[in-house]
Design a protein around this motif. Structure first.
Motif, PDB file in Angstrom:
ATOM      1  N   VAL A 277       0.822  -1.012   0.035  1.00 44.97           N
ATOM      2  CA  VAL A 277      -0.114  -0.039  -0.095  1.00 44.97           C
ATOM      3  C   VAL A 277       0.814   1.212   0.022  1.00 44.97           C
ATOM      4  N   GLU A 278       1.955   1.305   0.578  1.00 43.75           N
ATOM      5  CA  GLU A 278       2.952   2.272   0.776  1.00 43.75           C
ATOM      6  C   GLU A 278       3.614   2.387  -0.580  1.00 43.75           C
ATOM      7  N   HIS A 279       3.878   1.387  -1.299  1.00 41.14           N
ATOM      8  CA  HIS A 279       4.409   1.581  -2.746  1.00 41.14           C
ATOM      9  C   HIS A 279       3.465   2.149  -3.601  1.00 41.14           C
ATOM     10  N   LEU A 280       2.151   1.984  -3.473  1.00 40.73           N
ATOM     11  CA  LEU A 280       1.016   2.355  -4.316  1.00 40.73           C
ATOM     12  C   LEU A 280       0.981   3.864  -4.030  1.00 40.73           C
ATOM     13  N   SER A 281       0.947   4.155  -2.815  1.00 41.95           N
ATOM     14  CA  SER A 281       0.887   5.564  -2.307  1.00 41.95           C
ATOM     15  C   SER A 281       2.095   6.486  -3.077  1.00 41.95           C
ATOM     16  N   ALA A 282       3.232   5.763  -2.868  1.00 45.91           N
ATOM     17  CA  ALA A 282       4.456   6.466  -3.503  1.00 45.91           C
ATOM     18  C   ALA A 282       4.480   6.606  -4.983  1.00 45.91           C
ATOM     19  N   ALA A 283       3.646   5.672  -5.602  1.00 44.37           N
ATOM     20  CA  ALA A 283       3.404   5.751  -6.903  1.00 44.37           C
ATOM     21  C   ALA A 283       2.437   6.742  -7.620  1.00 44.37           C
ATOM     22  N   GLY A 284       1.758   7.353  -6.625  1.00 46.02           N
ATOM     23  CA  GLY A 284       0.900   8.466  -6.849  1.00 46.02           C
ATOM     24  C   GLY A 284      -0.643   7.924  -6.614  1.00 46.02           C
ATOM     25  N   LEU A 285      -0.992   6.918  -6.220  1.00 46.94           N
ATOM     26  CA  LEU A 285      -2.139   6.562  -5.848  1.00 46.94           C
ATOM     27  C   LEU A 285      -2.840   7.028  -4.369  1.00 46.94           C
ATOM     28  N   GLN A 286      -3.843   7.943  -4.491  1.00 47.85           N
ATOM     29  CA  GLN A 286      -4.384   8.346  -3.390  1.00 47.85           C
ATOM     30  C   GLN A 286      -5.019   7.464  -2.514  1.00 47.85           C
ATOM     31  N   LEU A 442     -11.696  -4.822 -12.234  1.00 44.57           N
ATOM     32  CA  LEU A 442     -10.763  -5.551 -13.120  1.00 44.57           C
ATOM     33  C   LEU A 442      -9.833  -4.658 -13.689  1.00 44.57           C
ATOM     34  N   GLY A 443     -10.190  -3.350 -14.151  1.00 46.90           N
ATOM     35  CA  GLY A 443      -9.422  -2.515 -14.651  1.00 46.90           C
ATOM     36  C   GLY A 443      -8.359  -1.814 -13.728  1.00 46.90           C
ATOM     37  N   ALA A 444      -9.077  -1.445 -12.432  1.00 49.32           N
ATOM     38  CA  ALA A 444      -8.375  -1.177 -11.564  1.00 49.32           C
ATOM     39  C   ALA A 444      -7.077  -2.122 -11.137  1.00 49.32           C
ATOM     40  N   ALA A 445      -7.434  -3.430 -10.869  1.00 46.04           N
ATOM     41  CA  ALA A 445      -6.604  -4.711 -10.618  1.00 46.04           C
ATOM     42  C   ALA A 445      -5.478  -4.689 -11.511  1.00 46.04           C
ATOM     43  N   GLN A 446      -5.757  -4.398 -12.673  1.00 43.86           N
ATOM     44  CA  GLN A 446      -4.647  -4.411 -13.823  1.00 43.86           C
ATOM     45  C   GLN A 446      -3.537  -3.315 -13.795  1.00 43.86           C
ATOM     46  N   GLN A 447      -4.144  -2.358 -13.390  1.00 38.75           N
ATOM     47  CA  GLN A 447      -3.259  -1.107 -13.351  1.00 38.75           C
ATOM     48  C   GLN A 447      -2.385  -1.334 -11.928  1.00 38.75           C
ATOM     49  N   ILE A 448      -3.174  -1.698 -10.851  1.00 37.32           N
ATOM     50  CA  ILE A 448      -2.275  -1.952  -9.501  1.00 37.32           C
ATOM     51  C   ILE A 448      -1.344  -3.120  -9.753  1.00 37.32           C
ATOM     52  N   GLU A 449      -1.738  -4.117 -10.559  1.00 40.30           N
ATOM     53  CA  GLU A 449      -0.510  -5.046 -10.917  1.00 40.30           C
ATOM     54  C   GLU A 449       0.503  -4.522 -11.639  1.00 40.30           C
ATOM     55  N   ALA A 450       0.470  -3.714 -12.443  1.00 37.72           N
ATOM     56  CA  ALA A 450       1.462  -3.172 -13.265  1.00 37.72           C
ATOM     57  C   ALA A 450       2.208  -2.309 -12.182  1.00 37.72           C
ATOM     58  N   MET A 451       1.701  -1.529 -11.248  1.00 40.67           N
ATOM     59  CA  MET A 451       2.322  -0.664 -10.689  1.00 40.67           C
ATOM     60  C   MET A 451       3.304  -1.557  -9.454  1.00 40.67           C
TER      61      MET A 451
END
Length: 454
Positions: A277-286, A442-451
């Motif tokens: 979750v910290e990684h996703l936040s650092a990548a720009g996800l609010q 599913l679209g969000a999961a693909q983006q999170i998977e890539a992140m």
């Protein structure tokens, strides 16, 4: 064993004439035979499989559009595959041959998929590990002394071990999210009704169970979902699903490290999910920190009478006649089901409805919820659950705390691999969305998977 090409690559290559469905089916059958000790696939029919593959090759050669052309698929042993032995892992159905395809299987075939085997399940898909009196235990692909969890452990293991690129299970309380989390693959529970259910066996989980695809990547899961989803008059609960509602950056995302429960979590899992979750936040996800608020008395124990009563309604008479035919744990569940009063069943139904209402209120404020899929990693093969979780003694269902409520709210939820403990055993990140928002999820999961790969 090397990984299979993705379902997308297989379908593209078969359509282009660069591979044949027949050679891919043979490769899958060879892999299944070589991995028999895992006991992930309990039934094969090579002659039927190769005949089906040859038909796909003829269709592909004729230019028929087939989004799953030649993709080998393992189907869980409680979903009807016409002409195949399908047993529910039960001695009561040891010789049962499905008279027709379930709608989901019919649609997979129409999309060009080739059924190469039937994946192991616990008896009636009603245990958190995958073992049955009929077939024995399914083993974890990274450590054969451990369980992959259940009840869709066979299909999940088949994907994780590289036997097939795609498998289909069922999920009434987490059965196609927890095993994928334990073996390191993707498992998707659609909204209730998104994929038509049946024709098939009578279902002990009234109004909860869904058809659930599993694969190594979200894109393959999404491809299978699109092949199977959509209204069908044969299933009165089948429902239309909304389009993808947009970019992940536009969605309100919350993180709940324990899903609002006061439960133990292994430190490696808690730290691993928080790190993601910290990684996703650092990548720009609010991402906000926000727990669901559950009604008083809302626990898995409070809703388990529904499973017990469902089993008793379907199999109580057969159990009374010959209890030796049943797995001892299933026998215990049936006995409990026979003992629950009508008032107690009514109370469990009330709790189920209150859980759905609580989740509805929560998703009025957020669009996606991030949480652990499981509180622990895999445990010894024949145990119903780990002895300890988070340094505390665990109940037999302590491993399952984070998945059942999404079923009772009929929500879509997906598990993504997100880390391993010090022994290399996987765990998962669960993402939950509002009912009907399967494509958005599913679209969000693909983006999170890539992140997570960056």
């Amino acid at each position: 064993m090397t990984a299979f090409p993705t379902a997308r690559d297989i379908a593209a290559n078969v359509a282009a004439g660069q591979m044949t469905a027949a050679e891919i089916a043979r490769a899958a059958l060879d892999r299944i035979e070589a991995a028999k000790d895992l006991n992930a696939v309990v039934t094969t029919d090579p002659e039927r499989t190769l005949a089906d593959a040859a038909e796909i090759d003829r269709s592909a050669h004729a230019g028929r559009p087939l989004p799953l052309a030649g993709v080998p698929v393992v189907v869980k042993d409680n979903i009807w595959v016409g002409g195949w032995r399908v047993t529910q892992g039960s001695r009561l159905f040891a010789d049962f041959v499905a008279p027709q395809d379930a709608i989901a299987v019919e649609r997979l075939r129409q999309a060009g998929a080739v059924i190469v085997g039937i994946g192991a399940t616990s008896e009636f898909a009603c245990k958190g590990i995958t073992t049955s009196e009929l077939f024995g235990p399914t083993r974890h692909p990274r450590n054969p002394q451990l369980t992959p969890g259940g009840s869709s452990g066979g299909p999940a293991t088949a994907v994780a071990a590289g036997l097939v690129p795609l498998a289909v299970g069922t999920d009434a309380g987490g059965s196609s999210r927890r095993p994928p989390a334990h073996v390191g693959v993707v498992g998707f529970k659609p909204s209730y009704g998104a994929i038509p259910y049946g024709p098939g066996f009578a279902e002990p989980f009234f109004g909860l169970s869904v058809i659930a695809p599993m694969a190594a990547e979200v894109a393959d899961v999404a491809l299978a979902f699109e092949a199977m989803a959509g209204l069908d008059p044969r299933d009165p609960d089948s429902a239309a699903i909304a389009r993808d509602s947009g970019e992940l950056s536009d969605l309100r995302v919350a993180f709940s490290p324990r899903l609002g429960f006061d439960v133990a979590v292994d430190q490696a899992v808690a730290d691993g999910v928080s790190s993601v979750v910290e990684h996703l936040s650092a990548a720009g996800l609010q991402i906000s920190r926000h727990d669901p608020v559950w009604p008083p008395g809302a626990t898995e124990e409070a809703i388990m009478p529904l499973q017990h009563a469902g089993l008793a309604a379907l199999y109580g008479e057969a159990f009374r006649k010959n209890p030796s035919l049943f797995d001892p744990n299933i026998a215990t569940q049936i006995e409990r089901g026979l003992s629950w009063s009508r008032a107690e069943i009514g109370a469990a139904l009330g709790t189920s409805a209150a859980i759905a209402n609580a989740f509805a209120a929560f998703f009025g404020k957020v669009d996606l919820l991030l949480a652990p899929t499981v509180p622990c990693v895999a445990w010894p093969l024949m145990q119903l659950g780990p002895d300890m979780i988070g340094g505390k003694p665990a109940s037999p269902r302590g491993h399952a705390v984070f998945t059942p409520f999404a079923n009772h709210a009929r929500l879509p939820a997906i598990s993504l691999p997100c880390g391993t403990d010090q022994r290399g055993l996987p765990f998962g990140l669960q993402i939950i969305a509002r009912r009907g928002q399967d494509r958005t999820l599913l679209g969000a999961a693909q983006q999170i998977e890539a992140m997570l790969r960056t």
